[in-house]
Motif scaffolding. Structure first.
Motif, PDB file in Angstrom:
ATOM      1  N   ASP A   1       3.840  -5.200   8.009  1.00  0.00           N
ATOM      2  CA  ASP A   1       2.897  -5.773   8.974  1.00  0.00           C
ATOM      3  C   ASP A   1       1.623  -6.281   8.321  1.00  0.00           C
ATOM      4  OD1 ASP A   1       4.549  -4.933  11.221  1.00  0.00           O
ATOM      5  OD2 ASP A   1       3.870  -2.892  10.757  1.00  0.00           O
ATOM      6  N   HIS A   2       1.187  -5.590   7.252  1.00  0.00           N
ATOM      7  CA  HIS A   2      -0.080  -5.931   6.609  1.00  0.00           C
ATOM      8  C   HIS A   2       0.030  -5.708   5.111  1.00  0.00           C
ATOM      9  CE1 HIS A   2      -2.114  -6.383  10.463  1.00  0.00           C
ATOM     10  NE2 HIS A   2      -1.538  -5.252  10.835  1.00  0.00           N
ATOM     11  N   TYR A   3      -0.977  -6.175   4.397  1.00  0.00           N
ATOM     12  CA  TYR A   3      -0.983  -5.987   2.945  1.00  0.00           C
ATOM     13  C   TYR A   3      -2.375  -5.571   2.472  1.00  0.00           C
ATOM     14  CZ  TYR A   3      -3.506 -10.405   2.448  1.00  0.00           C
ATOM     15  OH  TYR A   3      -4.456 -11.388   2.532  1.00  0.00           O
ATOM     16  N   VAL A   4      -2.387  -4.892   1.328  1.00  0.00           N
ATOM     17  CA  VAL A   4      -3.630  -4.550   0.630  1.00  0.00           C
ATOM     18  C   VAL A   4      -3.373  -4.794  -0.857  1.00  0.00           C
ATOM     19  CG1 VAL A   4      -5.277  -2.736   0.013  1.00  0.00           C
ATOM     20  CG2 VAL A   4      -4.276  -2.782   2.312  1.00  0.00           C
ATOM     21  N   VAL A   5      -4.242  -5.557  -1.503  1.00  0.00           N
ATOM     22  CA  VAL A   5      -4.145  -5.802  -2.939  1.00  0.00           C
ATOM     23  C   VAL A   5      -5.378  -5.197  -3.608  1.00  0.00           C
ATOM     24  CG1 VAL A   5      -3.867  -7.501  -4.782  1.00  0.00           C
ATOM     25  CG2 VAL A   5      -2.922  -7.967  -2.508  1.00  0.00           C
ATOM     26  N   VAL A   6      -5.137  -4.326  -4.594  1.00  0.00           N
ATOM     27  CA  VAL A   6      -6.228  -3.668  -5.307  1.00  0.00           C
ATOM     28  C   VAL A   6      -6.141  -4.061  -6.777  1.00  0.00           C
ATOM     29  CG1 VAL A   6      -7.366  -1.473  -5.830  1.00  0.00           C
ATOM     30  CG2 VAL A   6      -6.008  -1.708  -3.732  1.00  0.00           C
ATOM     31  N   SER A   7      -7.178  -4.695  -7.292  1.00  0.00           N
ATOM     32  CA  SER A   7      -7.201  -5.056  -8.714  1.00  0.00           C
ATOM     33  C   SER A   7      -7.632  -3.851  -9.540  1.00  0.00           C
ATOM     34  CB  SER A   7      -8.165  -6.219  -8.948  1.00  0.00           C
ATOM     35  OG  SER A   7      -9.503  -5.800  -8.728  1.00  0.00           O
TER      36      SER A   7
END
Length: 271
Positions: free
Chosen positions: A94-100
């Motif tokens: 449903d959703h995304y999170v990108v962490v560098s």
């Protein structure tokens, strides 16, 4: 709510070095965290990209970013990885999170560091400062990031296990009496440091769920990679638009692994 969580090393437009699918059950108050190895061999969905297959799953994120896809939105990498998951495994997110890597280090420092227990020493002579003794230790953001990166001693599957230790330490820290009351303010910082399509309202819902848990450790279910369902092999694959010049290490899977992913996300498999 099913959230695709992606960890990169150098900025947002890089290979997906860490991939987790997180299913949040608001009714039962349970959270399921399922890892996907970066070397899984997958086919890219033909209807959304012209890049050839097969590729490693971590490439499916990178190839969707503006670095590789001219005119792509900033969320293009997460979108292509999500479509790849649906195409290969039938998993809808449903959703995304990108962490560098940089954001990860900042987030750990904002929490005041982490106390982590290592059952055995961890050392990588090829990386400066990557020398961790066994036992309990308190690490700052840089050293937690470094620990999450080391794989020379255990390979990628072993590194995933080590990353799970870090995720459990993060859960311990954010649910501690010193941090839990500050979560709403920390979430504002978090929203500035990551790339996500979660709205402030949805972030508040997740925060409230965490704050209402009497014993968070009992409601978070961290899964390990089922090694018996994967076959490690070396073969020629595509890396971006080109065939690899030498055989690459990949993980092969079948319907048993696809079923395990479904069961794990729905709490039907043992962590």
């Amino acid at each position: 709510m099913v959230i695709l969580v992606i960890g990169t090393n150098h900025g947002y437009y890089d290979l997906a070095d860490a991939i987790r699918i997180v299913r949040v059950d608001f009714i039962e108050g349970e959270v399921y965290v399922v890892p996907l190895p970066r070397d899984l061999l997958i086919d890219l969905p033909k209807n959304v990209t012209s890049y050839p297959s097969p590729q490693k799953i971590n490439e499916s994120y990178f190839l969707g970013t503006p670095v590789w896809q001219m005119g792509a939105d900033s969320s293009g990498g997460a979108a292509l990885l999500a479509q790849t998951l649906a195409y290969n495994f039938g998993i809808t997110t449903d959703h995304y999170v990108v962490v560098s890597g940089g954001a990860f280090r900042d987030l750990i420092d904002a929490m005041g560091g982490l106390q982590i227990y290592l059952p055995a020493p961890v050392k990588d002579e090829n990386q400066a400062h990557a020398d961790f003794p066994a036992g309990y230790q308190t690490l700052d953001g840089y050293h937690v990031w470094l620990l999450a990166r080391v794989r020379k001693d255990v390979g990628d599957l072993g590194r995933i296990q080590r990353q799970t230790l870090i995720l459990k330490a993060i859960l311990d820290r954010v649910t501690s009496p010193a941090i839990l009351p500050q979560l709403p303010e920390m979430i504002k910082l978090y929203h500035l440091l990551v790339m996500t399509d979660l709205s402030p309202q949805q972030m508040t819902q997740l925060t409230c769920l965490l704050q209402k848990m009497d014993k968070p450790k009992e409601h978070f279910h961290f899964y390990s990679v089922p090694r018996g369902l994967l076959e490690e092999k070396k073969q020629i694959i595509y890396v971006g638009p080109d065939k690899s010049t030498a055989p690459q290490s990949v993980l092969l899977w079948d319907d048993r692994y696809r079923q395990w992913l479904y069961d794990a996300l729905n709490g039907k498999a043992q962590p």
